[in-house]
Write a protein that holds these residues in place. Structure first.
Motif, PDB file in Angstrom:
ATOM      1  N   SER A 164       2.158   9.975  -0.585  1.00  0.00           N
ATOM      2  CA  SER A 164       2.644   9.705   0.706  1.00  0.00           C
ATOM      3  C   SER A 164       2.158  10.539   1.872  1.00  0.00           C
ATOM      4  O   SER A 164       1.852  10.058   3.024  1.00  0.00           O
ATOM      5  N   LEU A 165       2.063  11.747   1.638  1.00  0.00           N
ATOM      6  CA  LEU A 165       1.737  12.685   2.737  1.00  0.00           C
ATOM      7  C   LEU A 165       0.241  12.547   2.809  1.00  0.00           C
ATOM      8  O   LEU A 165       0.026  12.705   3.916  1.00  0.00           O
ATOM      9  N   VAL A 166      -0.449  12.326   1.900  1.00  0.00           N
ATOM     10  CA  VAL A 166      -1.904  12.152   2.269  1.00  0.00           C
ATOM     11  C   VAL A 166      -2.074  10.800   2.961  1.00  0.00           C
ATOM     12  O   VAL A 166      -2.826  10.804   3.986  1.00  0.00           O
ATOM     13  N   GLY A 167      -1.524   9.793   2.900  1.00  0.00           N
ATOM     14  CA  GLY A 167      -1.318   8.586   3.722  1.00  0.00           C
ATOM     15  C   GLY A 167      -1.255   9.080   5.254  1.00  0.00           C
ATOM     16  O   GLY A 167      -1.747   8.748   6.306  1.00  0.00           O
ATOM     17  N   ASP A 168      -0.026  10.151   5.487  1.00  0.00           N
ATOM     18  CA  ASP A 168       0.115  10.479   6.839  1.00  0.00           C
ATOM     19  C   ASP A 168      -1.069  11.107   7.277  1.00  0.00           C
ATOM     20  O   ASP A 168      -1.372  11.361   8.413  1.00  0.00           O
ATOM     21  N   ALA A 169      -1.415  12.302   6.344  1.00  0.00           N
ATOM     22  CA  ALA A 169      -2.681  13.151   6.762  1.00  0.00           C
ATOM     23  C   ALA A 169      -3.804  12.122   7.307  1.00  0.00           C
ATOM     24  O   ALA A 169      -4.526  12.480   8.264  1.00  0.00           O
TER      25      ALA A 169
ATOM     26  N   VAL B 222       0.667  -1.331   0.013  1.00  0.00           N
ATOM     27  CA  VAL B 222      -0.002   0.182   0.064  1.00  0.00           C
ATOM     28  C   VAL B 222       0.950   1.160  -0.037  1.00  0.00           C
ATOM     29  O   VAL B 222       0.425   2.185  -0.707  1.00  0.00           O
ATOM     30  N   GLY B 223       1.984   1.150   0.798  1.00  0.00           N
ATOM     31  CA  GLY B 223       2.782   2.228   0.862  1.00  0.00           C
ATOM     32  C   GLY B 223       3.483   2.564  -0.448  1.00  0.00           C
ATOM     33  O   GLY B 223       3.685   3.616  -0.941  1.00  0.00           O
ATOM     34  N   VAL B 224       3.919   1.478  -1.089  1.00  0.00           N
ATOM     35  CA  VAL B 224       4.585   1.628  -2.660  1.00  0.00           C
ATOM     36  C   VAL B 224       3.417   2.383  -3.613  1.00  0.00           C
ATOM     37  O   VAL B 224       3.915   3.327  -4.022  1.00  0.00           O
ATOM     38  N   PHE B 225       2.474   1.943  -3.610  1.00  0.00           N
ATOM     39  CA  PHE B 225       1.476   2.404  -4.315  1.00  0.00           C
ATOM     40  C   PHE B 225       1.151   4.121  -4.136  1.00  0.00           C
ATOM     41  O   PHE B 225       0.942   4.936  -4.765  1.00  0.00           O
ATOM     42  N   LEU B 226       1.022   4.250  -2.637  1.00  0.00           N
ATOM     43  CA  LEU B 226       1.060   5.659  -2.319  1.00  0.00           C
ATOM     44  C   LEU B 226       2.254   6.704  -2.878  1.00  0.00           C
ATOM     45  O   LEU B 226       2.051   7.654  -3.321  1.00  0.00           O
ATOM     46  N   MET B 227       3.503   5.904  -2.650  1.00  0.00           N
ATOM     47  CA  MET B 227       4.582   6.888  -3.040  1.00  0.00           C
ATOM     48  C   MET B 227       4.375   7.157  -4.635  1.00  0.00           C
ATOM     49  O   MET B 227       4.692   7.891  -5.003  1.00  0.00           O
ATOM     50  N   LEU B 228       4.059   5.984  -5.451  1.00  0.00           N
ATOM     51  CA  LEU B 228       4.027   6.044  -6.823  1.00  0.00           C
ATOM     52  C   LEU B 228       2.869   6.998  -7.234  1.00  0.00           C
ATOM     53  O   LEU B 228       2.946   7.747  -8.129  1.00  0.00           O
ATOM     54  N   ARG B 229       1.955   7.184  -6.437  1.00  0.00           N
ATOM     55  CA  ARG B 229       0.723   8.046  -6.775  1.00  0.00           C
ATOM     56  C   ARG B 229       1.030   9.389  -6.272  1.00  0.00           C
ATOM     57  O   ARG B 229       0.253  10.246  -6.102  1.00  0.00           O
ATOM     58  N   ARG B 230       2.299   9.358  -5.424  1.00  0.00           N
ATOM     59  CA  ARG B 230       2.576  10.906  -4.955  1.00  0.00           C
ATOM     60  C   ARG B 230       1.711  11.324  -3.916  1.00  0.00           C
ATOM     61  O   ARG B 230       1.310  12.324  -3.585  1.00  0.00           O
TER      62      ARG B 230
ATOM     63  N   ALA C 119       9.642   4.097   0.492  1.00  0.00           N
ATOM     64  CA  ALA C 119      10.698   5.468   0.251  1.00  0.00           C
ATOM     65  C   ALA C 119      11.782   4.389   0.176  1.00  0.00           C
ATOM     66  O   ALA C 119      12.857   4.783  -1.160  1.00  0.00           O
ATOM     67  N   ILE C 120      12.111   3.649   1.039  1.00  0.00           N
ATOM     68  CA  ILE C 120      13.585   2.868   1.015  1.00  0.00           C
ATOM     69  C   ILE C 120      13.860   1.840  -0.440  1.00  0.00           C
ATOM     70  O   ILE C 120      14.624   1.841  -1.067  1.00  0.00           O
ATOM     71  N   SER C 121      12.448   1.288  -0.795  1.00  0.00           N
ATOM     72  CA  SER C 121      12.490   0.471  -1.941  1.00  0.00           C
ATOM     73  C   SER C 121      12.690   1.071  -3.076  1.00  0.00           C
ATOM     74  O   SER C 121      13.413   0.498  -4.139  1.00  0.00           O
ATOM     75  N   ARG C 122      12.567   2.283  -3.366  1.00  0.00           N
ATOM     76  CA  ARG C 122      12.789   3.083  -4.478  1.00  0.00           C
ATOM     77  C   ARG C 122      14.284   3.377  -4.804  1.00  0.00           C
ATOM     78  O   ARG C 122      14.762   3.334  -5.945  1.00  0.00           O
ATOM     79  N   PHE C 123      14.939   2.826  -3.841  1.00  0.00           N
ATOM     80  CA  PHE C 123      16.717   3.246  -4.109  1.00  0.00           C
ATOM     81  C   PHE C 123      17.257   1.917  -4.139  1.00  0.00           C
ATOM     82  O   PHE C 123      18.452   1.738  -4.585  1.00  0.00           O
TER      83      PHE C 123
ATOM     84  N   LEU D 178       0.127   8.642  15.522  1.00  0.00           N
ATOM     85  CA  LEU D 178       0.852   9.435  14.841  1.00  0.00           C
ATOM     86  C   LEU D 178       2.040   8.500  14.116  1.00  0.00           C
ATOM     87  O   LEU D 178       2.251   9.278  12.875  1.00  0.00           O
ATOM     88  N   LEU D 179       2.493   7.620  14.587  1.00  0.00           N
ATOM     89  CA  LEU D 179       3.629   6.878  13.826  1.00  0.00           C
ATOM     90  C   LEU D 179       3.314   5.573  13.108  1.00  0.00           C
ATOM     91  O   LEU D 179       4.172   5.001  12.688  1.00  0.00           O
ATOM     92  N   GLY D 180       2.203   5.301  13.338  1.00  0.00           N
ATOM     93  CA  GLY D 180       1.463   3.985  12.640  1.00  0.00           C
ATOM     94  C   GLY D 180       1.795   3.990  11.166  1.00  0.00           C
ATOM     95  O   GLY D 180       1.718   2.767  10.691  1.00  0.00           O
ATOM     96  N   VAL D 181       1.843   5.074  10.596  1.00  0.00           N
ATOM     97  CA  VAL D 181       1.679   5.317   9.128  1.00  0.00           C
ATOM     98  C   VAL D 181       3.403   4.952   8.599  1.00  0.00           C
ATOM     99  O   VAL D 181       3.453   4.890   7.429  1.00  0.00           O
ATOM    100  N   GLY D 182       4.208   5.169   9.557  1.00  0.00           N
ATOM    101  CA  GLY D 182       5.777   5.004   9.311  1.00  0.00           C
ATOM    102  C   GLY D 182       6.013   3.765   8.723  1.00  0.00           C
ATOM    103  O   GLY D 182       6.813   3.856   7.572  1.00  0.00           O
ATOM    104  N   ILE D 183       5.460   2.316   9.234  1.00  0.00           N
ATOM    105  CA  ILE D 183       5.876   1.225   8.478  1.00  0.00           C
ATOM    106  C   ILE D 183       5.302   1.321   7.153  1.00  0.00           C
ATOM    107  O   ILE D 183       5.473  -0.104   6.645  1.00  0.00           O
ATOM    108  N   MET D 184       4.228   1.952   6.909  1.00  0.00           N
ATOM    109  CA  MET D 184       3.908   1.959   5.411  1.00  0.00           C
ATOM    110  C   MET D 184       4.610   2.620   4.582  1.00  0.00           C
ATOM    111  O   MET D 184       4.845   2.274   3.538  1.00  0.00           O
ATOM    112  N   ILE D 185       5.236   3.991   4.972  1.00  0.00           N
ATOM    113  CA  ILE D 185       5.509   4.894   4.077  1.00  0.00           C
ATOM    114  C   ILE D 185       7.108   4.790   3.878  1.00  0.00           C
ATOM    115  O   ILE D 185       7.801   4.821   2.874  1.00  0.00           O
ATOM    116  N   ILE D 186       8.159   4.542   5.065  1.00  0.00           N
ATOM    117  CA  ILE D 186       9.356   4.548   4.899  1.00  0.00           C
ATOM    118  C   ILE D 186       9.748   3.322   4.227  1.00  0.00           C
ATOM    119  O   ILE D 186      10.642   3.799   3.367  1.00  0.00           O
ATOM    120  N   PRO D 187       9.300   1.998   4.510  1.00  0.00           N
ATOM    121  CA  PRO D 187       9.798   1.138   3.561  1.00  0.00           C
ATOM    122  C   PRO D 187       9.533   1.277   2.177  1.00  0.00           C
ATOM    123  O   PRO D 187      10.461   0.950   1.294  1.00  0.00           O
TER     124      PRO D 187
END
Lengths: 248, 290
Positions: B42-47, B32-40, B216-220, B205-214
């Motif tokens: 990520s911050l929407v997920g956070d919000a 889910v995080g990967v698709f959030l990132m690819l659709r730009r 972002a890592i994968s893109r590298f 506040l931080l539950g979304v971290g395990i979705m978004i940070i991995p």
């Protein structure tokens, strides 16, 4: 000849302002029709109407029994996210959507078709290349491979050869002519009049309204071209309602 | 040494529940995080993670610290907002980020009002925002997280094809199929589902971290979406496990523990990632022949 597309007093536009105004006429099955006209003449708008992306403001389009999703469409600027991590092969494979749908697999026959389509547009060896690494011409070749797999009876091409080098447009034009040989109905918006004269038997000269429509030789006269240039871009933000009576 | 550092923390049953929960969460939230990132988005997920707050608070008011009530409340609030924002995006000129932002802000304000007016005590509020210490995972929470992960993974498999196409070439998808809208809404629903799991495991506040940070890592590390999803799941699970250990030994809540480990992995990826890592840019090697 059977009629594939019939425009009945068709008006298309945005926010009630017409971009295509009271267009009537028919495209026969198997026609190879060039749609010519200045920028803002309504070519792209007409195509969006044909594929059902833009509902008519008035009048209508009959598609000879085809559903809008049976029409293959190449937009002028494809709305493609080129940074998306996907390769040429997968993009071309999406042309098989009608067969595979949401979950269907692609069988050996499908894979062979994809391989052939990629070979036909001259992209063999590029299967695994990411979109971000393609040049403009390679991108257009890839989109033509996808069109090839869509295997549609009606194909609508919006400025397919713009910003494409001579070799690429020659190759892609050969594909268009091949489709014509298969009796598919093709509409293409074009700016290169020499190319239209050389390869397209029929032309619609559009400037919001049809300036002329028929055999290319009769349509592309200097008088008609001048008329088209003068008629275009008549947008007034405070325009009055159109008085032409609605066709019934 | 190994057993006291790595194994001893999991001697307790609820710590083992936490372990199972973060691994399940990493596997369902990674894609889910990967698709959030690819659709730009990520911050929407956070919000969005703040937007489920009023629902959770209402669930808390009705049933106290009941996991299922808080889950249902959060789910209802998240889905309602996703739906409203989706409708506004698809029918008006407003883009997704703007339409979501409006609903999210209103929702967050509502959540804070509900929480304050009803005087949640400070201990619960901290737990609510930052997650519990790893010793506090109970069986009900694990059940909710496991169920969410199962549903999320299955639904994502169902909508995968239109979702990819809706990201890369939405115009084409519209000409061949009407499934783009459904896939988009289903995806937002999955986002909400995973945020709720994240909330239970790691706090709002931080539950979304395990979705978004991995993600972002994968893109590298890759240019292929399938590999991206796999890398996101694995790094998410690794951050989860290491984060739990960190929170146990340093006696900090799990949310910051897991997020900090993921953050360290992210910085390492920026530096050493095989796709665009900064270190490789410094030593690019000689150019190739063709």
């Amino acid at each position: 000849m059977t009629v594939q597309l019939q425009f009945r007093d068709l008006t298309l536009g945005y926010d009630r302002h017409p971009a295509v105004h009271h267009l009537s006429g028919a495209v026969e099955e198997g026609a190879l029709l060039a749609v010519v006209g200045p920028n803002g003449a309504g070519k792209s708008t007409l195509f969006k109407g044909i594929i059902g992306a833009l509902p008519p403001l008035a009048g209508g389009i009959e598609r000879g029994g085809l559903a809008v999703r049976d029409i293959a469409y190449l937009p002028q600027v494809a709305d493609i996210d080129r940074s998306f991590p996907i390769g040429v092969y997968d993009m071309v494979a999406m042309g098989l959507w009608k067969r595979a749908g949401l979950f269907g697999g692609i069988d050996a026959d499908g894979r062979e078709q994809i391989r052939k389509a990629i070979a036909t547009v001259g992209l063999t060896g590029f299967e695994d290349r990411a979109l971000a690494t393609l040049s403009g011409g390679q991108m257009q070749r890839m989109l033509f491979a996808r069109l090839l797999l869509q295997n549609a009876r009606v194909i609508v091409l919006d400025e397919p050869f713009t910003a494409i080098d001579a070799k690429t447009s020659e190759d892609l034009l050969a594909l268009v002519r091949h489709w014509h040989g298969e009796k598919r109905t093709i509409l293409a918006a074009l700016h290169d009049l020499d190319l239209v004269q050389a390869h397209f038997p029929q032309t619609l000269l559009l400037a919001r309204e049809a300036v002329a429509w028929g055999a290319t030789r009769d349509v592309l006269t200097p008088q008609n071209m001048l008329k088209a240039r003068q008629m275009c871009e008549a947008f007034e933000s405070e325009a009055a309602e159109c008085k032409v009576p609605e066709a019934v | 040494m190994f057993s006291s550092l790595i194994l001893a923390p999991f001697a307790d049953e609820s710590a083992r529940h936490s372990l199972a929960a973060v691994i399940a969460l990493a596997i369902s939230a990674g894609p889910v995080g990967v698709f959030l990132m690819l659709r730009r988005m990520s911050l929407v997920g956070d919000a969005m993670s703040h937007a489920i707050l009023p629902g959770v608070a209402i669930g808390f008011l009705v049933a106290g610290l009941n996991v299922f009530a808080m889950t249902l409340g959060g789910l209802a609030a998240g889905l309602l907002i996703a739906l409203l924002a989706g409708v506004v995006t698809r029918t008006t000129e407003l883009k997704e980020d703007a339409s979501l932002a409006v609903f999210l802000l209103v929702s967050l304000a509502l959540g804070v009002v509900i929480v304050t007016v009803n005087g949640m005590d400070i201990e619960h509020l901290m737990e609510f925002l930052f997650g519990e210490t790893s010793a506090n995972m109970n069986q009900d929470k694990l059940l909710v997280i496991a169920a969410n992960a199962t549903v999320s993974t299955l639904v994502l498999a169902l909508i995968y094809r239109p979702l990819v196409l809706d990201c890369v070439d939405p115009g084409f998808l519209r000409t061949v199929s009407g499934s783009g809208g459904i896939a988009h809404f289903a995806f937002l629903a999955l986002l909400v589902l995973n945020l709720i799991s994240g909330f239970h495991a790691l706090g709002t506040l931080l539950g979304v971290g395990i979705m978004i940070i991995p993600a972002a890592i994968s893109r590298f590390w890759t240019r292929d979406i399938t590999a991206m999803i796999a890398i996101a799941c694995v790094t998410g699970a690794l951050s989860g496990i290491a984060g739990l250990l960190l929170s146990f030994h340093a006696k900090i809540p799990t949310g910051p523990g897991v997020t900090l480990v993921a953050g360290v992995l992210y910085i390492a990826s920026i530096l050493f990632g095989s796709v665009g890592g900064l270190v490789w840019r410094l030593f690019p090697g000689r150019h190739l022949e063709a």
